[in-house]
Write a protein that holds these residues in place. Structure first.
Motif, PDB file in Angstrom:
ATOM      1  N   SER A 104       0.894  -1.272  -0.161  1.00 18.65           N
ATOM      2  CA  SER A 104       0.261   0.161  -0.256  1.00 18.65           C
ATOM      3  C   SER A 104       0.745   0.861  -0.036  1.00 18.65           C
ATOM      4  O   SER A 104       0.843   2.045  -1.256  1.00 18.65           O
ATOM      5  CB  SER A 104      -1.068  -0.133   1.526  1.00 18.65           C
ATOM      6  N   ILE A 126     -10.136   0.245   2.662  1.00 21.42           N
ATOM      7  CA  ILE A 126      -8.738  -0.687   2.697  1.00 21.42           C
ATOM      8  C   ILE A 126      -9.118  -1.445   3.655  1.00 21.42           C
ATOM      9  O   ILE A 126      -9.165  -1.459   4.903  1.00 21.42           O
ATOM     10  CB  ILE A 126      -7.640   0.354   2.613  1.00 21.42           C
ATOM     11  N   ASN A 128      -6.731  -4.175   5.564  1.00 18.96           N
ATOM     12  CA  ASN A 128      -4.730  -4.399   5.658  1.00 18.96           C
ATOM     13  C   ASN A 128      -4.447  -6.040   6.377  1.00 18.96           C
ATOM     14  O   ASN A 128      -5.190  -6.786   6.708  1.00 18.96           O
ATOM     15  CB  ASN A 128      -4.290  -3.121   6.160  1.00 18.96           C
TER      16      ASN A 128
END
Length: 297
Positions: A104, A126, A128
């Motif tokens: 990222s 998003i 992770n």
């Protein structure tokens, strides 16, 4: 549903115009066709919906009850279609991407910025995680796609290579003079090695490659953060396994030095991971096309 949706649309139009002749101008239908459609609707519901009068038509009691429900339902359908159109035009919607912190930070951020500037009303989610953690999310549909360290071998997952990367080893000032000439992997492994944790796909790639060459890979330091690899190398506690181009800035500034190897590790890729045979959303498709266009430049 006992009647077709088109019949209900005709019903609402006639109810609001109170006239078949006025309704035909908005429906683009002949008056006999409208009359036949209303007859078909009444027969399917077994209810009389209109009083026919010389001046036009009026809803019956049953017709008034039906009108309130049908009007609201058609409004909701129209709103749903408009929302879908907004999603198609990327005036709304959500894009869910799975990606690790390192990928990222060093690769994906410019694409996120460009997409957001072009389509500011699309909401980003998003997620992770490591490659191993993200693949189940791709399979379950919790993310539209993931950007992962390849290779990934899974019959359910389709991969698309994007960025070529190279695993290298770097050191600080203390060890720099030891590596004026390329060294063997065997010599390299006599030094303390700094590596990512085993759950990292980057770590697994390096480890599997070295094992395939007959070497045992037992790092002295195992670290959960990619950025700390360079920091540990800088304080001279060992030789760190990093990825180029992600660590190019530190190497180019002379903060750490790449250890030259007689046999460099093979290159691999950062790439997209999608679920096989599942068409992506419009937002996901557009984002991936943006990434592909960048590769062609």
């Amino acid at each position: 549903m006992k009647a077709k949706l088109d019949l209900y649309r005709i019903f609402v139009e006639v109810a609001e115009r109170k006239s078949l002749s006025k309704a035909k101008e908005h429906l683009f239908m002949s008056q006999p066709a409208i009359s036949q459609a209303l007859k078909q609707l009444e027969e399917s519901l077994n209810q009389r919906l209109f009083h026919r009068e010389s001046r036009g038509v009026e809803l019956t009691t049953e017709g008034k009850v039906l009108y309130q429900y049908v009007k609201d339902a058609l409004h909701l359908i129209d709103q749903g279609e408009k929302q879908l159109d907004a999603y198609q035009q990327l005036e709304a919607g959500e894009l869910s991407i799975g990606v690790g912190d390192t990928v990222s930070k060093y690769y994906l951020l410019p694409f996120l910025q460009a997409f957001h500037e072009r389509y500011p009303n699309v909401h980003f989610k998003i997620v992770n995680g490591t490659t191993l953690e993200l693949l189940p999310l791709v399979k379950s549909g919790e993310v539209d796609f993931a950007v992962c360290n390849l290779p990934v071998t899974d019959p359910v997952i389709e991969t698309k290579p994007c960025l070529e990367v190279r695993d290298v080893f770097v050191c600080g000032e203390k060890y720099h003079d030891n590596f004026s000439q390329p060294i063997s992997i065997e010599t390299l492994l006599t030094y303390p090695i700094i590596s990512l944790e085993k759950k990292s796909n980057s770590r697994r790639f390096v480890e599997n490659y070295l094992i395939s060459k007959g070497f045992e890979y037992t790092p002295t330091f195992e670290i959960g953060s990619y950025d700390l690899l360079v920091e540990f190398a800088k304080i001279n506690v060992g030789i760190a396994a990093v990825v180029r181009p992600f660590s190019d800035e530190a190497i180019n500034r002379g903060e750490v030095y790449e250890v030259p190897l007689l046999e460099p590790l093979p290159t691999r890729h950062i790439g997209l991971c999608l679920k096989n045979n599942v068409p992506p959303s419009q937002a996901a498709r557009t984002f991936m096309e943006m990434m592909n266009d960048d590769l062609k430049i």
